[in-house]
Design a protein around this motif. Structure first.
Motif, mmCIF file in Angstrom:
data_model
loop_
_atom_site.group_PDB
_atom_site.id
_atom_site.type_symbol
_atom_site.label_atom_id
_atom_site.label_comp_id
_atom_site.label_asym_id
_atom_site.label_seq_id
_atom_site.Cartn_x
_atom_site.Cartn_y
_atom_site.Cartn_z
ATOM 1 N N ILE A 175 -33.421 -14.645 8.564
ATOM 2 C CA ILE A 175 -32.233 -13.840 6.972
ATOM 3 C C ILE A 175 -32.278 -12.817 7.768
ATOM 4 N N GLN A 182 -26.692 -10.287 3.315
ATOM 5 C CA GLN A 182 -27.475 -10.994 3.964
ATOM 6 C C GLN A 182 -27.002 -12.613 4.630
ATOM 7 N N VAL A 184 -27.600 -15.791 7.738
ATOM 8 C CA VAL A 184 -28.847 -16.395 8.153
ATOM 9 C C VAL A 184 -28.552 -16.596 9.297
ATOM 10 N N HIS A 364 -20.376 -33.260 7.570
ATOM 11 C CA HIS A 364 -21.056 -34.406 7.352
ATOM 12 C C HIS A 364 -20.088 -34.876 5.620
ATOM 13 N N GLN A 377 -15.499 -25.221 6.189
ATOM 14 C CA GLN A 377 -16.379 -23.604 6.406
ATOM 15 C C GLN A 377 -16.273 -23.594 7.707
ATOM 16 N N LEU A 394 -16.930 -17.680 5.284
ATOM 17 C CA LEU A 394 -15.967 -18.426 4.155
ATOM 18 C C LEU A 394 -15.051 -18.447 3.478
ATOM 19 N N ALA B 261 -36.235 -16.537 0.323
ATOM 20 C CA ALA B 261 -35.122 -17.068 0.970
ATOM 21 C C ALA B 261 -33.723 -17.698 0.437
ATOM 22 N N VAL B 263 -31.130 -16.392 -2.842
ATOM 23 C CA VAL B 263 -30.033 -15.281 -3.638
ATOM 24 C C VAL B 263 -31.003 -15.911 -5.664
ATOM 25 N N SER B 378 -22.606 -29.119 1.472
ATOM 26 C CA SER B 378 -23.824 -28.548 1.735
ATOM 27 C C SER B 378 -23.794 -26.878 1.394
ATOM 28 N N ASN B 380 -25.528 -23.462 1.948
ATOM 29 C CA ASN B 380 -26.766 -22.581 3.128
ATOM 30 C C ASN B 380 -27.551 -21.682 1.785
ATOM 31 N N GLY B 382 -29.966 -19.949 1.889
ATOM 32 C CA GLY B 382 -30.484 -17.606 2.702
ATOM 33 C C GLY B 382 -29.328 -17.196 2.308
ATOM 34 N N ASN B 383 -27.986 -17.517 1.685
ATOM 35 C CA ASN B 383 -27.220 -16.333 1.473
ATOM 36 C C ASN B 383 -26.008 -17.403 0.290
ATOM 37 N N ASP B 385 -23.739 -19.478 -0.208
ATOM 38 C CA ASP B 385 -22.532 -20.424 0.810
ATOM 39 C C ASP B 385 -22.387 -21.508 0.360
ATOM 40 N N PHE B 386 -21.622 -22.075 0.170
ATOM 41 C CA PHE B 386 -21.749 -23.824 0.129
ATOM 42 C C PHE B 386 -20.073 -24.002 0.338
ATOM 43 N N ASN B 387 -20.020 -25.229 0.771
ATOM 44 C CA ASN B 387 -18.591 -26.004 1.514
ATOM 45 C C ASN B 387 -18.703 -27.305 0.342
ATOM 46 N N ASN B 413 -19.376 -19.482 -2.954
ATOM 47 C CA ASN B 413 -20.694 -18.889 -3.045
ATOM 48 C C ASN B 413 -21.344 -18.765 -4.321
#
Lengths: 437, 465
Positions: A175, A182, A184, A364, A377, A394, B261, B263, B378, B380, B382-383, B385-387, B413
């Protein structure tokens, strides 16, 4: 388990043909966090998959209990299953091929024998390298994982084959943080030769992209020229690889149905299945049905040449199995998009208004393998007049897989095998819709 | 008993011989069956019997794990000794005698999978096929899966914890393909339970789920591409809860929190969501898909209020990460099977009911996307961020649900979106999912009432909204 007893009892119970696939696997995985070994895992597992033909129908049983007293449960369940199966597929146990390729680099004794402490020291060194690389690196995890496996395939028609392979990967995630953002980073390097693990290169692959993407923001929604990095396009290929399966085609679940010998991609696109690829632990000289594997072009300069077959799908189409019967279904061994001539720099500098996508996520869920539509994404860099302008995150990139293959205008010379086992170079696509701010 | 108690004690002792402060044995005997029908005909009957032992040894934050299918005492003690070699300390921890814990067993099952003959199972598949295929002539293919799973587990550790449990799951899924004029779309639906076959025989409305799969496939076949851009999104109840699961749930697991790790690190007691959001992870729901009497470290499952009226109240914490965080475990440790070391995971996770109605939410939305049925997604951690993808979507125009749209993806996010939920309906429902993460793939419910998010990036193939 006493296999002779299993085969003998099967015959007594009326099972006409039987096949066993046994696997014996050991593994080691180590993770380092905050300069210390945080996770250490060792394993030793054995499993036996038994397929039996009863009344021309196939029943399957997989067991990890290998004592002889489970033999009756295995055979009785196979018979009970076969009695209910009413699909029109034939049940086939294969008699074997004349020739099986000899693959001698699949198992590397040195990797298995290398002292565990040396493996731990290497990821501790990677941990140290990443921590010291840049002050914006905050959290670091590094890992090593290794598997050693041996499989045996034996059936009542005389096949008796075995395969021994091992493989390892070293990788890590970081990170990185500045006052505003931030990000990754993650990457792994796969090989069964420990000498391939170059700490500096692996470290840079993990962290450089993450650092460069600090401050990433969406771009305005519009159509952009797209350059996919080798890793990003491999993720997409992995999500769509099922469309080459003849099983999917025959069930009407593939967009490649009725497209044999038709143009499905730009003439720069050649996709192959190379089961003998060097340095891939997936490489195999026979599939799970005992059919010899071979090199084949699935798409040759944009034209669809063949589907992937197992014994059942091949019989239905009146062709020979391509040696792709794995895990009760059909899949490629080592899928590869053949490299082209362009450098990554040439692709980037050719973009007037584009995005260099280095990462796609959600493959997936965000792809429809039946229609070919996808919306994923993505993150990467905005390109203007051939130059990287700023990091982008994003956003979604959307399209249709076949339309994208047709719109490929440049193919890179930078092939890499991804985490998903797909080998691909970077590519450039004419234009795709991007959704952002 | 899956292994002799004396042998279990020997394993736990051997693991502590070199100075570790904790040892644990997990034993599992597991039977599973997957039946697959294609066009109404049974094509595959795959049956599995697995057995394995996982041994975990720890000192402070450091833990080592090993597993094997062997039942042989010498193999198991050797594994424990091999694992113990990672630790070197003069001070030895003494094992507490095993004492079986009984919480009053719940989640009882009437008809175990092992008591059901294959022809009975096949009838369920044929029924599902019939309803989906007869729905409409554009339905050209129907694939159905019937999955059952029966697991005996035993967990014992050096602190005297000793539990046993039988866990059963059953699930029926229907996938329909609609095809017309060279176009193809799929739809899927289904249901499952932590009950036995009594759920599939008597409770599940197979017709409604089969028809729903067919309806989605047909609707999406004739749908236009979704427009892209930033817009309000109304996310329907039930599987819509995948948004919370992905966007926030994973980031509240100690797996990411303990290592700084996530937020949500250091945010306990602070406002992380709009005032109307209360979110719960409840592993005690009777026969729930993600429920159990005990977690995979042998602690009783709990009901955890994660967020209450917008304030972060709890993380989901396992034993080793609890040590790192200086907090108590929350009974959240789970694993796919003995091949995985357990860690903090969700169970049945949902946003609680609000005060609006579904009709009010739609009527108050001038323009936006109605995500009626979500696909997967899914994040991440760590920050944040999603989708995730929308399986069945419609545009909302002038307070009414308008034309269907296909191919929509939502990206955003997690930390930000929680503040942007401005309406929550009163129609909470949960639905079955499989969640993949560090300790493998596990059954987990997602859920929520219908919620509205003021703005979210919608990715689609059509330009402009």
């Amino acid at each position: 388990m006493n296999l002779d007893l299993l085969f003998k009892k099967a015959k007594e119970k009326g099972i006409s043909d039987i096949q066993i696939y046994s696997s014996d696997r050991t593994s080691l995985s180590i993770e380092v966090f905050a300069g210390e070994v945080d996770k250490y895992e060792i394993a030793d597992t054995k499993a036996l998959t038994v397929k039996g033909v009863y009344n021309n129908k196939m029943g399957t049983f997989r067991t990890e209990i290998l004592e002889d007293d489970i033999i009756d449960e295995i055979l009785d369940t196979i018979i009970a299953s076969a009695k209910e199966i009413d699909s029109l597929d034939d049940a086939i146990i294969y008699e074997g091929d004349e020739h099986y390729e000899k693959l001698d680099d699949l198992y590397n004794e040195n990797l298995f024998n290398l002292d565990v402490q040396k493996k731990i020291d290497t990821i501790l060194a990677l941990d140290k390298y990443l921590h010291e690389y840049d002050e914006r690196v905050t959290v670091v995890e590094t890992m090593y994982s290794e598997t050693n496996g041996e499989v045996l395939l034996k059936n009542s028609k005389g096949i008796n084959l075995n395969n021994k392979a091992n493989s390892a990967y070293i990788g890590g995630s970081v990170i990185v943080k500045d006052d505003f953002d931030q990000r990754v980073g993650f990457d792994v390097t796969i090989s069964n030769d420990f000498n391939d693990f170059d700490i500096e290169k692996i470290g840079k692959d993990i962290v450089d992209d993450a650092l460069a993407s600090l401050g990433a923001k969406p771009v305005p929604s519009d159509n952009y020229e797209i350059v996919f990095s080798n890793g990003a396009i491999a993720t997409l290929l992995s999500a769509f690889q099922g469309i080459f399966s003849a099983d999917s085609v025959q069930k009407g679940l593939s967009l490649l149905k009725d497209k044999l010998n038709e143009v499905v991609g730009s003439d720069l696109v050649t996709i192959v299945d190379d089961p003998f690829m060097k340095k891939s632990s997936s490489s195999r000289s026979f599939d799970d049905e005992g059919v010899a594997t071979h090199y084949k072009e699935l798409v040759s300069n944009g034209v669809l040449k063949t589907y992937l077959h197992n014994l059942v799908t091949a019989k239905k189409d009146g062709v020979k199995s391509t040696g792709n019967g794995f895990g009760g279904s059909v899949s490629a061994v080592n899928l590869k998009l053949e490299a082209g001539k362009s450098t990554l720099e040439e692709m980037i500098s050719s973009c007037e208004k584009g995005i260099f996508i280095t990462n796609v996520q959600g493959a997936h869920a965000g792809v429809n393998a039946v229609s070919g539509d996808f919306s994923l994404q993505a993150s990467g860099y905005l390109l203007e007049e051939g130059k990287k302008i700023r990091p982008v995150a994003l956003i979604t990139v959307a399209g249709n897989f076949l339309e994208m293959l047709k719109d490929i205008t440049m193919v890179g010379n930078d092939s890499k095998m991804s985490y998903y086992g797909i080998t691909s170079p970077s590519i450039k696509v004419k234009s795709m819709p991007v959704s952002g701010s | 008993m899956l292994l002799e108690q004396k042998l279990i004690e020997q394993i736990l002792d051997s693991a502590l011989e070199t100075g570790a402060d904790f040892s644990e044995v997990y034993i599992e005997d597991h039977s599973a069956s997957v039946l697959q029908s294609v066009s109404g005909r049974l094509e595959k009957s795959n049956n599995t019997r697995s057995f394995g032992v996982g041994i975990r040894v720890a000192k402070k934050f450091q833990s080592v794990y090993g597993y094997t299918n062997s039942k042989n005492p010498e193999d198991l003690i050797k594994l424990a000794k091999d694992l113990s070699k990672s630790f070197h300390d003069e001070t030895l921890t003494k094992r507490t005698p095993l004492m079986e814990l009984e919480v009053g067993k719940r989640h009882l099952v009437k008809i175990k999978p092992s008591e059901v003959k294959i022809p009975e199972k096949v009838k369920l598949l044929k029924e599902a096929y019939k309803y989906a295929s007869e729905y409409d002539e554009v339905i050209k293919q129907v694939i159905c899966y019937l999955v059952d799973d029966e697991k005996e587990v035993l967990i014992a550790n050096s602190e005297g914890r000793f539990v046993t449990e039988t866990r059963v799951k059953v699930r029926l899924m229907i996938s329909a393909v609609a095809s017309d004029k060279g176009m193809m779309q799929t739809g899927s639906d289904g249901d499952g339970s932590g009950k036995g076959y009594e759920f599939l025989f008597d409770e599940m409305d197979i017709k409604s789920h089969a028809e729903s799969a067919a309806r989605i496939a047909k609707t999406m076949l004739y749908a236009d591409d979704c427009p892209s851009g930033v817009m309000p999104v109304v996310i329907n109840n039930a599987f819509g809860g995948v948004i919370f699961h992905e966007a926030c749930g994973h980031s509240l697991e100690a797996t990411s929190v303990a290592k700084n790790a996530s937020v949500f690190c250091g945010k306990l007691g602070t406002k992380v969501a709009s005032d109307i959001v209360t979110a719960i992870d409840d592993g005690t729901i009777e026969n729930g898909w993600g429920s159990a009497n005990y977690d995979d470290e042998g602690y009783p499952q709990q009901r955890r209020v994660l967020i209450e009226n917008g304030i972060l109240k709890s993380y989901m914490i396992d034993k080793i990460n609890a040590r790192r965080m200086g907090m108590e475990p929350t009974g959240s440790s789970r694993r796919q099977d003995y091949k995985f070391s357990p860690t903090s995971r969700m169970s049945n996770t949902f946003i609680d009911n609000g005060t609006s109605t579904f009709e009010e939410i739609i009527a108050n939305t001038k323009f936006g996307l109605f995500a009626k049925k979500m696909g997967g997604g899914s994040v991440n951690p760590g920050n944040g961020d999603f989708n995730f993808s929308v399986m069945e979507g419609y545009m909302i125009r002038d307070g009414k649900i308008a034309e269907p749209v296909k191919g929509a993806a939502l990206v955003g996010n997690g930390a930000e979106i929680l503040h942007k939920i401005d309406m929550i309906a009163n129609n909470l429902e949960r639905q079955r999912g499989m969640c993949g993460s560090a300790s493998g793939s596990i059954p987990a419910d997602v859920g929520q009432p219908t919620v509205r998010v003021t703005e979210i990036t919608v990715g689609g193939r059509k330009k402009g909204a």
